[in-house]
Design an enzyme around this catalytic site. Structure first.
Site, PDB file in Angstrom:
ATOM      1  N   ASP A  22      46.264  16.081   6.302  1.00  0.00           N
ATOM      2  CA  ASP A  22      47.164  15.906   7.349  1.00  0.00           C
ATOM      3  C   ASP A  22      47.242  14.370   7.421  1.00  0.00           C
ATOM      4  O   ASP A  22      46.508  13.515   7.394  1.00  0.00           O
ATOM      5  CB  ASP A  22      46.703  16.423   8.669  1.00  0.00           C
ATOM      6  CG  ASP A  22      47.751  16.781   9.657  1.00  0.00           C
ATOM      7  OD1 ASP A  22      48.828  16.567   9.151  1.00  0.00           O
ATOM      8  OD2 ASP A  22      47.505  16.736  10.736  1.00  0.00           O
ATOM      9  N   ASN A  70      54.829  25.850   6.729  1.00  0.00           N
ATOM     10  CA  ASN A  70      55.466  24.584   6.529  1.00  0.00           C
ATOM     11  C   ASN A  70      57.105  24.705   5.987  1.00  0.00           C
ATOM     12  O   ASN A  70      57.898  23.809   6.073  1.00  0.00           O
ATOM     13  CB  ASN A  70      54.669  23.968   5.212  1.00  0.00           C
ATOM     14  CG  ASN A  70      53.460  23.183   5.716  1.00  0.00           C
ATOM     15  OD1 ASN A  70      52.520  23.031   4.921  1.00  0.00           O
ATOM     16  ND2 ASN A  70      53.640  22.667   6.882  1.00  0.00           N
TER      17      ASN A  70
HETATM   18  C1  FPP Z   1      50.520  17.326   5.995  1.00  0.00           C
HETATM   19  O1  FPP Z   1      50.854  16.111   6.577  1.00  0.00           O
HETATM   20  C2  FPP Z   1      50.731  17.557   4.629  1.00  0.00           C
HETATM   21  C3  FPP Z   1      51.375  18.437   3.986  1.00  0.00           C
HETATM   22  C4  FPP Z   1      51.964  19.423   4.710  1.00  0.00           C
HETATM   23  C5  FPP Z   1      51.295  18.430   2.524  1.00  0.00           C
HETATM   24  C6  FPP Z   1      50.326  17.961   1.763  1.00  0.00           C
HETATM   25  C7  FPP Z   1      50.736  17.709   0.595  1.00  0.00           C
HETATM   26  C8  FPP Z   1      50.113  16.688  -0.180  1.00  0.00           C
HETATM   27  C9  FPP Z   1      48.963  15.859  -0.107  1.00  0.00           C
HETATM   28  C10 FPP Z   1      50.715  16.584  -1.561  1.00  0.00           C
HETATM   29  C11 FPP Z   1      51.115  17.721  -2.588  1.00  0.00           C
HETATM   30  C12 FPP Z   1      50.118  18.455  -2.848  1.00  0.00           C
HETATM   31  C13 FPP Z   1      49.965  18.906  -3.953  1.00  0.00           C
HETATM   32  C14 FPP Z   1      49.059  20.011  -4.555  1.00  0.00           C
HETATM   33  C15 FPP Z   1      51.027  18.359  -5.134  1.00  0.00           C
HETATM   34  P1  FPP Z   1      51.937  15.987   7.413  1.00  0.00           P
HETATM   35  O2  FPP Z   1      53.339  15.968   6.814  1.00  0.00           O
HETATM   36  O3  FPP Z   1      52.133  17.119   8.469  1.00  0.00           O
HETATM   37  O4  FPP Z   1      51.699  14.445   8.296  1.00  0.00           O
HETATM   38  P2  FPP Z   1      52.012  14.385   9.678  1.00  0.00           P
HETATM   39  O5  FPP Z   1      50.948  15.257  10.536  1.00  0.00           O
HETATM   40  O6  FPP Z   1      51.548  12.933   9.859  1.00  0.00           O
HETATM   41  O7  FPP Z   1      53.473  14.563  10.093  1.00  0.00           O
END
Ligand code: FPP
Length: 247
Positions: A22, A70
């Protein structure tokens, strides 16, 4: 303080680590960039973490790449995440295979494009016989979904085989069946919740929360999480005396 990955005793190392990656969006916003810039940086952090976990002897690493919830994000962000998944699979397949890592993808694939489903299958097949670490990518995954699909499969098995349902174990039908028990659950980004990830599997896991935003998560952060894990006293519901007698 341990200074690196090689300083751990075998018994200090979690067999199975799960990570909620996250903080990508906030990391990007802090740099006045679009959230998707953070997801791209998140892939680099993931690559480094996979290599560190493999190096240290972790048997399975499960990462939450995309939750069932998501899909509710802006369409553009969802598209970037799907595309990143495809591009990463394409660019990393050979490297995973060369490093003897087995890739598994858990979650409901039915909403993915045909080409993404095919690519997932292709990389799973390529790496299926690898004997090193299992890298499990949870994509369109939810803990409720996992328990529900396991229940459906278990009922079907009972009907097909005439084995009473009471003789079957739900755990054998979860998408993580065959993997080691989940020892350590890590969440980056400062929130202290589980967010519908691995709900069943988390039963006796140690939980570790860090304020580090996922793109900044590095080897030292992993070492800190494992240090914390190795200092915990795990009793699995037993008394201290029982644990002392069994060791
Ligand atoms: C949460 O951060 C992260 C995600 C929803 C996506 C995780 C994906 C990756 C690390 C890269 C892709 C993975 C692969 C396997 C190719 P957030 O967007 O919720 O961050 P925030 O809480 O700061 O808004």
């Amino acid at each position: 303080m341990l200074d690196g990955l090689n300083s751990f005793n075998q018994s200090d190392i979690p067999k199975h680590i799960a990570i909620v990656m996250d903080g990508n969006g906030r990391w990007a916003q802090q740099r006045n960039k679009p959230r998707t810039y953070g997801h791209k940086a998140g892939v680099d952090a993931l690559r480094e973490t996979i290599e560190s976990c493999a190096e240290i002897g972790v048997e399975a690493l499960t990462v939450f790449a995309f939750s069932s919830e998501n899909w509710l994000r802006p369409v553009k962000e969802v598209d970037v995440l799907m595309n990143l998944f495809m591009v990463t699979l394409k660019s990393q397949a050979k490297r995973l295979h060369k490093n003897n890592i087995r890739l598994l993808v858990i979650g409901d694939r039915s909403r993915f494009s045909g080409s993404l489903r095919n690519k997932i299958k292709e990389v799973e097949l390529l790496t299926a016989s690898n004997s090193g670490m299992s890298l499990v990518i949870a994509a369109n995954y939810g803990g409720h979904w996992d328990i529900e699909q396991a229940a459906h499969k278990m009922v079907q098995k009972s009907l097909d085989s005439n084995v009473p349902i009471s003789k079957l174990n739900l755990e054998d039908y979860l998408s993580t069946s065959g993997l080691p028990t989940l020892d350590l659950f890590i969440r980056t980004g400062g929130e202290k919740r589980v967010s519908n990830f691995l709900l069943w599997q988390i039963a006796y896991s140690e939980l570790y929360f860090t304020d580090t935003l996922w793109p900044d998560f590095d080897k030292q952060d992993l070492v800190s999480a494992i240090e914390s894990f190795s200092s915990r006293h795990r009793r699995f519901g037993k008394t201290d005396e029982q644990i002392d007698q069994s060791t």
